[in-house]
Scaffold this motif. Sequence first.
Motif, PDB file in Angstrom:
ATOM      1  N   ALA A  17       0.377  -1.580  -0.034  1.00 51.93           N
ATOM      2  CA  ALA A  17       0.028  -0.028  -0.194  1.00 51.93           C
ATOM      3  C   ALA A  17       0.777   1.430  -0.041  1.00 51.93           C
ATOM      4  O   ALA A  17       0.682   2.668  -0.461  1.00 51.93           O
ATOM      5  CB  ALA A  17      -0.434   0.132   1.283  1.00 51.93           C
ATOM      6  N   GLU A  18       2.049   1.044   0.752  1.00 52.14           N
ATOM      7  CA  GLU A  18       3.336   2.191   0.617  1.00 52.14           C
ATOM      8  C   GLU A  18       3.633   2.596  -0.596  1.00 52.14           C
ATOM      9  O   GLU A  18       3.926   3.652  -0.849  1.00 52.14           O
ATOM     10  CB  GLU A  18       3.816   2.486   2.272  1.00 52.14           C
ATOM     11  N   THR A  84      -7.070  11.444  -0.728  1.00 44.63           N
ATOM     12  CA  THR A  84      -7.056  12.591   0.683  1.00 44.63           C
ATOM     13  C   THR A  84      -8.080  12.237   2.123  1.00 44.63           C
ATOM     14  O   THR A  84      -7.774  12.774   2.876  1.00 44.63           O
ATOM     15  CB  THR A  84      -7.174  14.216   0.629  1.00 44.63           C
ATOM     16  N   ALA A  86      -8.942  10.909   4.756  1.00 41.38           N
ATOM     17  CA  ALA A  86      -7.318  10.601   5.757  1.00 41.38           C
ATOM     18  C   ALA A  86      -6.895   9.107   6.159  1.00 41.38           C
ATOM     19  O   ALA A  86      -5.522   9.357   6.699  1.00 41.38           O
ATOM     20  CB  ALA A  86      -8.074  11.457   7.637  1.00 41.38           C
ATOM     21  N   SER A  87      -7.294   8.289   6.568  1.00 40.01           N
ATOM     22  CA  SER A  87      -7.765   7.610   7.400  1.00 40.01           C
ATOM     23  C   SER A  87      -6.399   6.212   6.105  1.00 40.01           C
ATOM     24  O   SER A  87      -6.327   5.225   6.257  1.00 40.01           O
ATOM     25  CB  SER A  87      -8.482   6.308   7.514  1.00 40.01           C
ATOM     26  N   ARG A  88      -6.531   6.623   4.166  1.00 42.34           N
ATOM     27  CA  ARG A  88      -5.342   5.839   3.727  1.00 42.34           C
ATOM     28  C   ARG A  88      -4.799   6.753   3.906  1.00 42.34           C
ATOM     29  O   ARG A  88      -3.637   6.115   2.962  1.00 42.34           O
ATOM     30  CB  ARG A  88      -6.085   5.411   2.807  1.00 42.34           C
ATOM     31  N   VAL A  89      -3.773   7.203   4.544  1.00 44.77           N
ATOM     32  CA  VAL A  89      -2.448   8.618   3.612  1.00 44.77           C
ATOM     33  C   VAL A  89      -1.439   8.966   4.726  1.00 44.77           C
ATOM     34  O   VAL A  89      -1.472   9.175   5.869  1.00 44.77           O
ATOM     35  CB  VAL A  89      -2.399   9.817   3.119  1.00 44.77           C
ATOM     36  N   PRO A  90      -0.334   7.270   4.810  1.00 40.61           N
ATOM     37  CA  PRO A  90       0.674   7.773   5.723  1.00 40.61           C
ATOM     38  C   PRO A  90       1.170   9.616   5.894  1.00 40.61           C
ATOM     39  O   PRO A  90       1.665   9.336   4.517  1.00 40.61           O
ATOM     40  CB  PRO A  90       1.331   6.449   5.583  1.00 40.61           C
ATOM     41  N   HIS A  91       1.426   9.502   6.868  1.00 40.37           N
ATOM     42  CA  HIS A  91       2.388  11.355   6.684  1.00 40.37           C
ATOM     43  C   HIS A  91       1.607  11.811   5.745  1.00 40.37           C
ATOM     44  O   HIS A  91       2.017  12.850   5.640  1.00 40.37           O
ATOM     45  CB  HIS A  91       3.273  11.238   5.850  1.00 40.37           C
ATOM     46  N   GLY A  92       0.160  11.669   6.107  1.00 40.49           N
ATOM     47  CA  GLY A  92      -0.823  12.831   5.075  1.00 40.49           C
ATOM     48  C   GLY A  92      -1.114  14.129   6.369  1.00 40.49           C
ATOM     49  O   GLY A  92      -1.103  15.262   5.183  1.00 40.49           O
ATOM     50  N   ALA A  93      -0.521  14.461   7.683  1.00 34.73           N
ATOM     51  CA  ALA A  93      -0.659  15.720   8.281  1.00 34.73           C
ATOM     52  C   ALA A  93       0.405  16.291   7.790  1.00 34.73           C
ATOM     53  O   ALA A  93       0.284  17.582   7.530  1.00 34.73           O
ATOM     54  CB  ALA A  93      -0.456  14.959   9.401  1.00 34.73           C
TER      55      ALA A  93
ATOM     56  N   ALA B  10      -7.680  17.997   5.074  1.00 37.51           N
ATOM     57  CA  ALA B  10      -7.197  17.070   5.153  1.00 37.51           C
ATOM     58  C   ALA B  10      -6.223  16.539   5.873  1.00 37.51           C
ATOM     59  O   ALA B  10      -6.300  15.777   6.597  1.00 37.51           O
ATOM     60  CB  ALA B  10      -6.922  17.046   3.556  1.00 37.51           C
ATOM     61  N   ALA B  11      -5.371  17.207   5.549  1.00 37.27           N
ATOM     62  CA  ALA B  11      -3.730  17.531   7.215  1.00 37.27           C
ATOM     63  C   ALA B  11      -4.524  17.135   7.777  1.00 37.27           C
ATOM     64  O   ALA B  11      -4.485  16.356   8.540  1.00 37.27           O
ATOM     65  CB  ALA B  11      -2.792  18.354   7.179  1.00 37.27           C
ATOM     66  N   GLN B  13      -7.372  16.471   9.095  1.00 34.09           N
ATOM     67  CA  GLN B  13      -8.110  15.025   9.277  1.00 34.09           C
ATOM     68  C   GLN B  13      -6.881  13.610   9.805  1.00 34.09           C
ATOM     69  O   GLN B  13      -7.197  12.743  10.583  1.00 34.09           O
ATOM     70  CB  GLN B  13      -8.799  14.654   8.256  1.00 34.09           C
ATOM     71  N   CYS B  14      -5.788  14.087   8.594  1.00 31.94           N
ATOM     72  CA  CYS B  14      -5.140  12.932   8.863  1.00 31.94           C
ATOM     73  C   CYS B  14      -4.335  12.747  10.547  1.00 31.94           C
ATOM     74  O   CYS B  14      -4.368  12.136  10.840  1.00 31.94           O
ATOM     75  CB  CYS B  14      -3.666  12.919   7.742  1.00 31.94           C
ATOM     76  N   GLU B  15      -3.884  13.852  11.296  1.00 30.18           N
ATOM     77  CA  GLU B  15      -3.619  14.182  11.990  1.00 30.18           C
ATOM     78  C   GLU B  15      -4.426  13.258  13.421  1.00 30.18           C
ATOM     79  O   GLU B  15      -3.707  12.533  14.219  1.00 30.18           O
ATOM     80  CB  GLU B  15      -3.494  15.273  12.852  1.00 30.18           C
ATOM     81  N   ALA B  17      -6.589  11.240  12.442  1.00 30.33           N
ATOM     82  CA  ALA B  17      -6.738   9.561  12.496  1.00 30.33           C
ATOM     83  C   ALA B  17      -5.527   8.545  13.025  1.00 30.33           C
ATOM     84  O   ALA B  17      -5.190   7.960  13.118  1.00 30.33           O
ATOM     85  CB  ALA B  17      -6.864   9.259  10.777  1.00 30.33           C
ATOM     86  N   GLU B  18      -4.352   9.465  12.693  1.00 33.71           N
ATOM     87  CA  GLU B  18      -2.820   9.131  13.290  1.00 33.71           C
ATOM     88  C   GLU B  18      -2.992   9.244  15.104  1.00 33.71           C
ATOM     89  O   GLU B  18      -2.698   8.066  15.664  1.00 33.71           O
ATOM     90  CB  GLU B  18      -1.754   9.504  13.033  1.00 33.71           C
ATOM     91  N   SER B  87      -4.277  -0.930   3.673  1.00 38.48           N
ATOM     92  CA  SER B  87      -5.099   0.925   3.644  1.00 38.48           C
ATOM     93  C   SER B  87      -4.205   2.063   4.216  1.00 38.48           C
ATOM     94  O   SER B  87      -5.509   2.985   4.260  1.00 38.48           O
ATOM     95  CB  SER B  87      -5.875   1.067   2.559  1.00 38.48           C
ATOM     96  N   ARG B  88      -5.151   1.090   5.541  1.00 38.60           N
ATOM     97  CA  ARG B  88      -5.014   2.405   7.179  1.00 38.60           C
ATOM     98  C   ARG B  88      -4.702   2.243   7.761  1.00 38.60           C
ATOM     99  O   ARG B  88      -4.885   2.936   8.857  1.00 38.60           O
ATOM    100  CB  ARG B  88      -6.671   1.932   7.384  1.00 38.60           C
ATOM    101  N   PRO B  90      -0.875   3.847   9.100  1.00 41.37           N
ATOM    102  CA  PRO B  90       0.244   3.922   8.613  1.00 41.37           C
ATOM    103  C   PRO B  90       1.552   3.263   9.556  1.00 41.37           C
ATOM    104  O   PRO B  90       1.194   2.523  10.293  1.00 41.37           O
ATOM    105  CB  PRO B  90       0.634   5.266   9.252  1.00 41.37           C
TER     106      PRO B  90
END
Lengths: 412, 412
Positions: A17-18, A84, A86-93, B10-11, B13-15, B17-18, B87-88, B90
């Motif tokens: 996935a990564e 985008t 959120a639950s699917r993007v590592p390092h997304g923030a 989106a950023a 939301q990623c935070e 989620a992490e 996919s979820r 990180p």
Amino acid sequence: MKSGLSFLLAARQCEIAELEQLARSSDVVTVLGRLTHALQRERGLTNLFLASGGLHAAELRLQQVAECQRFEHEVRTHLDRLDTDASRVPHGARLFSRIAVALHALDGLSELRSRVAAQAMTAEEASAALSKVVAGLLAVVFEWADSATEPEISRALVALFNLMQGKEFAGQERAFGASIFASGRIDSSTQQQWRHLIDSQQRCMQVFADFTDFTNPEVLAAEQATQEPRTLAELERLRRIGYTVSGQDTMDARLGQAWYDCCTRRIDAMKVLEDLLALNLRHLCERTINRARTDLRDQQELLDALSAQAQATRPGEPALYGPQLERSILAMVQEQSARIQAMSNELDTVRATLNERKVVDRAKGLLMAHRQFTEEEAYKALRQMAMNQNRRLLEVAEAVLTMADVLPGRAR
Amino acid sequence: MKSGLSFLLAARQCEIAELEQLARSSDVVTVLGRLTHALQRERGLTNLFLASGGLHAAELRLQQVAECQRFEHEVRTHLDRLDTDASRVPHGARLFSRIAVALHALDGLSELRSRVAAQAMTAEEASAALSKVVAGLLAVVFEWADSATEPEISRALVALFNLMQGKEFAGQERAFGASIFASGRIDSSTQQQWRHLIDSQQRCMQVFADFTDFTNPEVLAAEQATQEPRTLAELERLRRIGYTVSGQDTMDARLGQAWYDCCTRRIDAMKVLEDLLALNLRHLCERTINRARTDLRDQQELLDALSAQAQATRPGEPALYGPQLERSILAMVQEQSARIQAMSNELDTVRATLNERKVVDRAKGLLMAHRQFTEEEAYKALRQMAMNQNRRLLEVAEAVLTMADVLPGRAR
């Protein structure tokens, strides 16, 4: 209950996935590179235009602006397609924040261009503003390079990022020289800034060379094209002319066009190399994903064989796999464990080269907190210290960080 | 097209989620800590049992094994509930690999215990095998500590991990001393190993102290309980007795029980502190998530206001937000950008303390590649060098890495 093996499979799926995320991002890196390149040209032409009081490059600049707008649209289209969720993007923030800053900088371009057209700002101001936009785009690429977890891909991204950053310093030198040749003025502080830009390019290109595989003949040829001897000789000749004139001399303004053309030949060759690296990166991602998928399939087959055998044993009793399967499991766990360790070791080494940028950022942050500097003032202060002491920016930044504890009034 | 603002959201939301992923993992860390603690006791009792030729601790050991089995079941249940959707998650590749290794080590426990019951292995071998299982569990906690991206949470995880690791060294010392007191023998190499265990504990507890907020009175009280003066005095007295007897002396075997009890009082106090830190970590995650959610809601409202205004402008024309909203956008982008930068700076500082472990791992990997050592042999070689030269493990590992280029036959 989930066995160790099923976590091994989950780990593999995460790797895939990564990798897929990275493969998608390699396309975005390509279009970011294209826009960066176009903006670098616009900056050079804007400098020629403003420094000559509107006499030179007026038409070329407008054509270049149109090209930038096309590429900006392309970048926005690609970013639009980014996942985008959120639950699917590592390092997304971090990544999305960088993208937000970059897009905000792009939003300011049209106002900037109106002021340039009206000659309502200096060449230096316009150049600084355009450099800031480019820095925002490169920060997005940097974030991708920093988030890769597969060493070979991380290596390729570090090489690509350093080439792009080196090319940006070359672009800044082009703009810088353009305004010196156009104005016919240079002083000792400007000379120092110039030398600084040359040193910065060399460092980036060194890291690029350290992380690039020159056994690939295409890459070698493209790299040699960036070092074309006649262009280099002309570049050094013009650097010498621009650099050695003393304060009050006026220069032949036509040298400005020669300078711009010579720099542009070299930068365009760097762009060809950049495109080639971006293409290779994409192929590398694809190969790595395929390899990981094959491994996953093999492991999945073993796991299925194990489940079948486990179901054949009476419920409640521990499953007996037999000595041969036991050995396969052990080998698999050990192999994966050793691989993850080796990857992590190599990654640390590769990422260490991204540290210079981080150290400088941290020193900037410190100056911003302690002395109420803006980001730009902090960077200028560091650069000034480096120039005054004839030291590398990294060394000065490290010295600032070492002194952190004795600086007064630290804000938390 | 997506604006910079929507990437800001989106950023955020990623935070969130992490953070949610971390909050869930803080529960797993708690049960991992419980199993680790029980296995540490089992190791101590196993050592007493084996070193005394089966005379001591036979019944206690069996009770402890039963407790370990209960907690192992609890750990497996929690790991079962982990979201392993590739996919979820990180950092899933590293985390799940560590979990696979840890589970595989747990799978080997029942065979190990049969051999202990039959006294078919030495106290040293049993101790090493149980330490390996504990190391596997702690590696999972380490991976979580290394993957946190919010500095305050990363700080709390680093403190917790170092407390757990320090407690593990204290547990190794308990087992180590138990077999010395039971066998009544000590030599100079064993003395060095003992000193090494004491030093390792102190370093971990120092990092723990550096990253712990002692303004919290509960934490302060729990920390002081681990330093209870009578227990410490007794510990130092027993260390002195165990440590200063010369080669052929035989010791009072009852000292073994006193040693075990004294170490256990201290380790149990560390466990109370560990539980408190784990609980605080969970609350910290919840508070941080709530704060991030509030911020997200505010930003979302601003974005909605902007969209409404953008729709009010004629299609095809750029949306004019008005000066006040423009300022809000700019402030938001700048604030987020500064926050991400500050977070990244602080994270680097916090993570630097995790580096010692990474440097040692890398040096081990190097020795494994160059000298065809197993992981255990490589670690022993490093520890031996450290003891011979009376230097820290980190220093020796760094020296090994510095020599990497001159070592022969590097495998890639």
